[in-house]
Design an enzyme around this catalytic site. Sequence first.
Site, PDB file in Angstrom:
ATOM      1  N   THR A 180       0.856  -1.192   0.000  1.00 31.04           N
ATOM      2  CA  THR A 180       0.000   0.000   0.000  1.00 31.04           C
ATOM      3  C   THR A 180       0.892   1.241   0.000  1.00 31.04           C
ATOM      4  O   THR A 180       1.687   1.443   0.915  1.00 31.04           O
ATOM      5  CB  THR A 180      -0.919   0.010   1.222  1.00 31.04           C
ATOM      6  N   LYS A 255      -7.965   1.720  -2.845  1.00 31.62           N
ATOM      7  CA  LYS A 255      -7.794   1.252  -1.467  1.00 31.62           C
ATOM      8  C   LYS A 255      -7.740   2.420  -0.496  1.00 31.62           C
ATOM      9  O   LYS A 255      -8.309   2.364   0.593  1.00 31.62           O
ATOM     10  CB  LYS A 255      -6.524   0.417  -1.345  1.00 31.62           C
TER      11      LYS A 255
END
Length: 255
Positions: A180, A255
């Site tokens: 991420t 996300k």
Amino acid sequence: MLSEERFYTVLRIDGDYAVLLPDGGAALIYRRYIEDDATEWVMRRLNDDNEMLSDVEILPDTGENTPIFSPKRRKLPHVRERFENMKIGFIGTGIMGASMARNLLKAGHEVFVYNRTREKAERLRPDGAAVCGSVGECAAGRDAVITVVGFPDDVREVYFGAGGILEAASPGTVLADMTTTPPSLAREIAQAAQARGLSALDAPVTGGDTGAQAGTLSIMVGGDRAAFEKCLPLFEAMGKNIRHMGESGCGQQTK
């Protein structure tokens, strides 16, 4: 409903299933998303230049990976061979990364692993992984390179650092960062990769350690569609809900 008796599975074109129709023609079968995350299978006829013509048939997705294909194979001269088993460089074998790499090994791929703490990479050797001594060694000569490292600075180091992925990977390799990170970093990697004849995807995940172990991660992917299709068998080995969200950075943005 399409039956096994009506056509044979052949090779794959950019991740789609190519089939031989009873009349001697060829078609692609692929899964596409419709509303509310539902999917359906579409069969579209091909001409000799691999251009898709009209829809032949549409049917609901039963939830299985390839629910409608016969195991028999017939090779068409204009159908390009797919990678049955890919050579994968996997960088970052922490708790989640190790489980993801194991699932790729279980799917039959050849996996080369690297971790800054070598002991964590060595734990995958009994599963069949080859352990590398550097990022560059792990990335060189692979079909795809996957990264699952700790933080954005770590991502930048393994991609842009001396002897890193961008320097070592062979032209045509697909790079997939599953860490991420900010969308801006994903776009920066994609631009640098393109300049070197590589493709880059940002593919962050949700599902945690349990999902990584079970191979049920949700994977949100940004980047070139053809690169996504090439890596789809890898994503399917690690996850269940896999979405191509758009251009580079869109996976991270989602996300």
